[in-house]
Scaffold this active site. Structure first.
Site, PDB file in Angstrom:
ATOM      1  N   LYS A 176       0.842  -1.199   0.000  1.00 27.17           N
ATOM      2  CA  LYS A 176       0.000   0.000   0.000  1.00 27.17           C
ATOM      3  C   LYS A 176       0.878   1.250   0.000  1.00 27.17           C
ATOM      4  O   LYS A 176       1.884   1.317   0.710  1.00 27.17           O
ATOM      5  CB  LYS A 176      -0.902  -0.033   1.238  1.00 27.17           C
ATOM      6  CG  LYS A 176      -1.833   1.162   1.394  1.00 27.17           C
ATOM      7  CD  LYS A 176      -2.695   0.984   2.643  1.00 27.17           C
ATOM      8  CE  LYS A 176      -3.649   2.150   2.821  1.00 27.17           C
ATOM      9  NZ  LYS A 176      -4.528   1.965   4.004  1.00 27.17           N
ATOM     10  N   SER A 206      -9.128   2.243   2.719  1.00 26.22           N
ATOM     11  CA  SER A 206      -8.110   2.912   1.935  1.00 26.22           C
ATOM     12  C   SER A 206      -7.133   1.971   1.242  1.00 26.22           C
ATOM     13  O   SER A 206      -6.300   2.412   0.450  1.00 26.22           O
ATOM     14  CB  SER A 206      -7.333   3.891   2.826  1.00 26.22           C
ATOM     15  OG  SER A 206      -6.726   3.212   3.915  1.00 26.22           O
ATOM     16  N   SER A 265     -10.128  -0.252   6.467  1.00 27.03           N
ATOM     17  CA  SER A 265      -9.306  -0.220   5.268  1.00 27.03           C
ATOM     18  C   SER A 265      -8.577  -1.500   4.885  1.00 27.03           C
ATOM     19  O   SER A 265      -8.018  -1.589   3.798  1.00 27.03           O
ATOM     20  CB  SER A 265      -8.270   0.904   5.378  1.00 27.03           C
ATOM     21  OG  SER A 265      -8.914   2.134   5.569  1.00 27.03           O
TER      22      SER A 265
END
Length: 475
Positions: free
Chosen positions: A87, A162, A186
């Site tokens: 990420k 996210s 997330s």
């Protein structure tokens, strides 16, 4: 139990653990595995926009070194030669970490995050950074630097946020395993929207060192994401444990629950859906109920429960008082004078109305009460089974949803996930089936603090008996 598909799936849909074994056994080379995934990126990423930085050349060089180690009979790590994704809020030395924002476009850290270092030490090879919303502060992955990520099951739907880019690339076979993070939804939410698995371990199990934003570290959790619970468990075994830097990550790797069940005692499971987290899509509630029956068939003591404390209080609003109360003042050091460079997500974050100190302290007290409620629940049960998201993958940029005939705020997507960030309890997102629209449905398993082992054990059994096992969004 359903027959595993690993022997007939293409390389890009093999489990990370299987790939490591194949490389170790010289059935395939690491270079070949990396190249297959690079080819997959070239083919599929234009359709989902999950990759923001590709480390192809570096990955192939690292793979060649990994193959030499195999041929030389060296000691190999558990993910030796296997590519992984990261990420874009997690630092990577010498590789851009742009945090989904123009304010950090081109930013290159000089040091890896602890979790990245641990994956590398396990033999894994960084292959890509994946898309996020600005500052990782939204439930959809869209920003002004790298654009919007699309769900590989249906591009008109979001893969979530996210860690949405991360979930999309893993679901579509661009990466076998990766690193995401979770402050309210997330890890688990994007996993549910794309039909993969993800673990938010007990808070502090996995070091937060090297993640942006540094604020909110008392609520953030970094975790592993993969197509199977088995791979998630492998990833967790690699990245957990204190690092001597993160002040919340202070626990021994083998730390156990304070009130574990007695030897030989059946696993006690309570399940709940609408009454605690409603409204919930009826297909999702039906999936939770069917999973409860499966767990009963597998030998667990299972019963439907009520959680009155979840029904009586708006815990989501309470939690976000704390989230934005810390995030907004921290982010002002970066955003002041640069407001024009913010995405709508960043602008909404910075415009969030902050409450006074008295209201903030009251919110702190309510969250402490929530921890006590769950502590009491886990005196009676070992596991809580519930939805992940109250709905399947949603359309892009919606401000409200209709769920089971009721209109709710877009924040409602976090109703069943945020409470476990607020309390720090371990929670696992498990792929189960597809909806009537052929969108993934996951369930969530929550255990008492430090009892990741129980939900990982049950999660693997559930997944291998599920309708979704071995199904993928893109051929």
């Amino acid at each position: 139990m359903k027959t595993p598909t690993s022997k007939i799936d293409p390389i890009y849909y093999q489990e990370a653990g299987t790939l490591a074994q194949m490389i170790r056994n010289k059935e395939i080379t690491s270079v070949e595995v990396v190249q297959v995934h690079l080819d997959r990126v070239a083919e599929i990423n234009p359709r989902i926009n999950g990759v923001v930085t590709l480390m192809g050349e570096q990955a192939l060089e690292a793979a060649a070194i990994a193959d030499k180690a195999v041929n030389n009979g060296e000691v190999l790590g558990p993910l030796h030669g296997v590519p992984f994704s990261i990420k874009d809020a997690i630092d990577t030395a010498g590789v851009p970490t742009q945090r989904g924002s123009r304010l950090f476009a081109g930013f290159i850290p000089d040091k890896d995050a602890t979790v990245v270092t641990r994956m590398k030490n396990a033999g894994a090879i960084p292959l890509m950074k994946t898309n996020i919303p600005e500052f990782s502060a939204h439930w959809e992955s869209d920003n002004l630097v790298t654009g919007r990520s699309l769900n590989p099951w249906n591009p008109d739907r979001t893969p979530g946020g996210s860690s949405g880019g991360e979930s999309a690339v893993i679901a579509a076979g661009l990466s076998p395993i990766g690193l995401g993070s979770d402050v309210a939804i997330s890890l688990r939410g994007p996993a549910a929207f794309t039909g993969i698995a993800a673990l938010k371990a007990t808070h502090g199990r996995v070091p937060y060192t090297g993640h942006f934003p540094t604020v909110l570290s008392r609520f953030w959790h970094i975790g592993a994401m993969a197509r199977t619970v088995k791979d998630v468990a492998l990833g967790y075994s690699i990245i957990n444990g204190a690092d001597g830097i993160d002040g919340y990550s202070i626990f021994a790797r083998d730390a156990q629950p304070a009130n574990f069940r007695l030897p030989g005692q059946k696993i006690r499971v309570g399940w709940v859906s609408d009454t605690a987290f409603g409204p919930v899509d009826p297909e999702i509630t039906a999936t939770v109920k069917a999973t409860a029956q499966l767990l009963k068939d597998l030998g667990c003591d299972v019963e439907e429960v009520r959680l009155p404390f979840m029904e009586d209080t708006d815990w989501l609003t309470t939690y976000f008082v704390l989230i934005y109360g810390e995030l907004v003042p921290y982010m002002e050091q970066f955003t002041k004078g640069h407001e024009a460079d913010l995405h709508v997500i960043g602008k909404a974050t910075m415009d969030y109305p902050l409450l006074n100190a008295t209201e903030y302290v009251k919110a702190e007290g309510r969250i402490e009460a929530l921890k006590s409620h769950f502590a009491n629940y886990f005196l009676q049960y070992d596991v809580l089974l519930l939805p992940v998201n109250p709905m399947t993958a949603t359309g892009h940029s919606l401000q409200e949803y209709v769920v089971d005939g009721k209109t709710v705020s877009a924040y409602h997507v976090m109703a069943a996930t945020a409470p476990f960030n607020a309390t720090g309890l371990p929670a696992l997102s498990v792929p189960i089936t597809l909806s009537s629209e052929r969108l993934p449905i996951n369930v969530q398993l929550v255990a008492r603090w430090f009892d990741e082992a129980t939900i990982l054990e049950l999660g693997e059994k559930i997944q291998t008996n599920s309708d979704a096992y071995g199904k993928h969004p893109i051929a």
